[in-house]
Scaffold this active site. Structure first.
Site, PDB file in Angstrom:
ATOM      1  N   GLY A  17      43.442 -12.724  75.577  1.00  0.00           N
ATOM      2  CA  GLY A  17      42.842 -14.046  75.748  1.00  0.00           C
ATOM      3  C   GLY A  17      42.686 -14.409  77.207  1.00  0.00           C
ATOM      4  O   GLY A  17      43.658 -14.383  77.973  1.00  0.00           O
ATOM      5  N   GLY A  19      41.571 -17.393  78.442  1.00  0.00           N
ATOM      6  CA  GLY A  19      41.462 -18.836  78.679  1.00  0.00           C
ATOM      7  C   GLY A  19      42.287 -19.247  79.881  1.00  0.00           C
ATOM      8  O   GLY A  19      42.636 -18.426  80.734  1.00  0.00           O
ATOM      9  N   GLY A  21      45.474 -20.126  80.213  1.00  0.00           N
ATOM     10  CA  GLY A  21      46.784 -19.493  80.317  1.00  0.00           C
ATOM     11  C   GLY A  21      46.702 -18.017  80.634  1.00  0.00           C
ATOM     12  O   GLY A  21      47.387 -17.512  81.528  1.00  0.00           O
ATOM     13  N   VAL A  85      40.719  -8.444  68.968  1.00  0.00           N
ATOM     14  CA  VAL A  85      41.980  -7.805  68.592  1.00  0.00           C
ATOM     15  C   VAL A  85      42.077  -7.765  67.082  1.00  0.00           C
ATOM     16  O   VAL A  85      42.038  -8.806  66.414  1.00  0.00           O
ATOM     17  CB  VAL A  85      43.179  -8.559  69.202  1.00  0.00           C
ATOM     18  CG1 VAL A  85      44.490  -8.005  68.664  1.00  0.00           C
ATOM     19  CG2 VAL A  85      43.150  -8.452  70.718  1.00  0.00           C
ATOM     20  N   GLU A 177      34.941 -38.566  75.211  1.00  0.00           N
ATOM     21  CA  GLU A 177      34.061 -38.078  76.279  1.00  0.00           C
ATOM     22  C   GLU A 177      32.673 -37.761  75.745  1.00  0.00           C
ATOM     23  O   GLU A 177      31.662 -38.094  76.379  1.00  0.00           O
ATOM     24  CB  GLU A 177      34.696 -36.855  76.940  1.00  0.00           C
ATOM     25  CG  GLU A 177      35.939 -37.204  77.742  1.00  0.00           C
ATOM     26  CD  GLU A 177      36.599 -36.008  78.396  1.00  0.00           C
ATOM     27  OE1 GLU A 177      37.321 -36.202  79.407  1.00  0.00           O
ATOM     28  OE2 GLU A 177      36.410 -34.875  77.911  1.00  0.00           O
ATOM     29  N   ASP A 306      47.673 -22.703  73.714  1.00  0.00           N
ATOM     30  CA  ASP A 306      47.495 -23.218  72.359  1.00  0.00           C
ATOM     31  C   ASP A 306      48.176 -22.348  71.312  1.00  0.00           C
ATOM     32  O   ASP A 306      48.437 -22.803  70.201  1.00  0.00           O
ATOM     33  CB  ASP A 306      45.995 -23.321  72.035  1.00  0.00           C
ATOM     34  CG  ASP A 306      45.285 -24.357  72.893  1.00  0.00           C
ATOM     35  OD1 ASP A 306      45.981 -25.079  73.640  1.00  0.00           O
ATOM     36  OD2 ASP A 306      44.049 -24.445  72.819  1.00  0.00           O
TER      37      ASP A 306
END
Length: 431
Positions: A17, A19, A21, A85, A177, A306
């Site tokens: 991943g 993202g 993190g 994956v 938003e 997450d």
């Protein structure tokens, strides 16, 4: 099976991943005595906090996406591997990808992110539009712009009203938003669509709590509602959407809203990855981790962002993910160098922000609550700082400035031709 990594004397780190993190972890490990493989299904990092601006024709998709290979080109010990994956074999310490390759690891970092959560109701997934990735944001932009064109050609007021009604389900930061940006399209609509009055464009926000922004202090939630209502949006609180189809939404209050656009921002859950059934899951399908971010019984595996949950689960936001990514990198390097492992992970809450539109935002920064123009400036500065890539920062700054001065959305082209039927168009765009 094809083994993608040859034997190496250095520890092999696989990060699943890219993202906030995962990328933060990879960057922290750049140039260090480890071999890192970053695995992601897409070849770019996505700045998800600005997805709603792509969905409302303010930014181009390329303005908030940046290729991993460009980000990591100077990190000689970091490699990017584009793949999904399929499974993780914890016993053999191997990640199996969808293209049949095996990536052996000594340390594994799961930063698999999240997807929209429809709370077990597949009908809602079919009838609503999400905003969790670039494809969905572009689809939503095309859909909204097409709705305006359909409204311009509507044969009666009832049909036109349905095309011009936009329901936003969820009054958290994303919903607020997006609703604010959508409400501001009215000025543009008024200038360019003589076929109908801009006042006919209706934005409805549906929130199950008793106020907007339930994760923020009450004062900021009340302020957000006041600003949205001033922009012409309708706020419905203490109400949930119970059903939806191509004709509109049904609310728990019993009322029905005829609308051709229903945007889902009411919940998210951790993404699923194959071969991880043995790992304990908690709320929102997040992996239960200990104080050092290890899933139970997996000392060589970390879960961050997450994907990580448990008793003290953090909000599913970019800031916790980045701090966790850097913490895991430090923990890995401490083990490589034979140093004592860092203490338990402690999140340093630097605050949360949400923009409501032109000149209006809310921010809760270490106990200080900002609203209005000052909050808006703080929001602009923080988000511009964290956008990846100098070119992207310049592009975002230019588009923001252009919109502020001209009140214009520079990217409002329908790039996918939609059929007359919304039900058909959703299927056509997905295919």
């Amino acid at each position: 099976m094809v083994t993608a990594m040859a034997a190496s004397a250095r520890p092999r780190i696989v990060i699943v991943g890219g993202g906030f993190g995962g990328l933060a972890c990879a960057r922290k490990l750049a140039g260090k005595p480890v071999d890192v493989t970053l695995v992601d299904a897409r070849d770019y990092h996505l700045f998800t906090p600005l997805l709603y601006q792509v969905a409302t024709a303010l930014l181009n998709p390329a303005d908030i996406a940046y290729p991993f290979r460009a980000i990591l080109r100077k990190a000689k010990n970091v490699r990017f591997h584009q793949a999904t994956v399929a499974a993780v074999d914890f016993e053999r310490k191997v990640v199996r990808t969808g293209n049949g390759r095996e990536l052996p690891y000594d340390e594994l970092v799961l930063a698999t992110g999240s997807v929209s959560d429809y709370f077990g109701n597949p009908a809602l997934a079919e009838a609503t539009l999400g905003m969790k990735n670039l494809e969905q944001a572009q689809r939503l932009r095309n859909h909204v712009l097409a709705c305006l064109e359909h409204a311009a050609q509507a044969e009666n007021d009832v049909e036109q009203s349905a095309w011009l009604t936009f329901v936003v389900v969820g009054g958290g930061a994303t919903g607020v938003e997006y609703a604010g940006a959508l409400a501001e399209l009215r000025k543009l609509v008024g200038r360019e669509y003589p076929e109908f009055s801009a006042l006919r464009m209706r934005v409805v926000v549906v929130e199950g709590a008793d106020r907007l922004l339930p994760a923020f202090p009450e004062k900021l939630g009340r302020y957000a509602q006041k600003v949205l209502e001033r922009k012409g949006a309708e706020i419905v609180t203490e109400t949930v959407m119970t059903a939806a189809d191509e004709k509109g939404a049904t609310l728990s209050s019993g009322s029905e809203i005829a609308a051709r656009t229903i945007v889902w921002s009411a919940g998210v859950r951790a993404s699923e990855t194959g071969g991880m059934q043995e790992l304990e899951r908690g709320r929102s399908f997040r992996l239960v981790v200990d104080e050092r971010l290890h899933p139970a019984g997996q000392p060589n595996v970390y879960a961050i962002g997450d994907a990580a949950g448990g008793e003290n689960a953090l909000p599913m936001l970019s800031a916790p993910a980045m701090q966790q990514g850097r913490y895991v990198a430090r923990a890995i390097l401490a083990g490589v160098r034979g140093h004592e492992a860092p203490g338990p992970f402690r999140y340093k809450d630097k605050g949360t922000m949400a923009v409501i539109g032109r000149g209006a935002a809310v921010a809760n920064v270490r106990g200080f609550q900002l609203t209005g123009f000052l909050g808006w400036l703080a929001w602009l500065g923080v988000h511009l700082y964290y956008v990846v890539g100098f070119r992207n920062r310049v592009a975002v700054f230019f588009h923001w400035g252009w919109d502020y001065v001209r009140r214009d959305r520079p990217t409002r082209m329908i790039t996918t031709v939609e059929p007359d039927s919304v039900a058909d168009s959703l299927g056509a765009i997905d295919s």
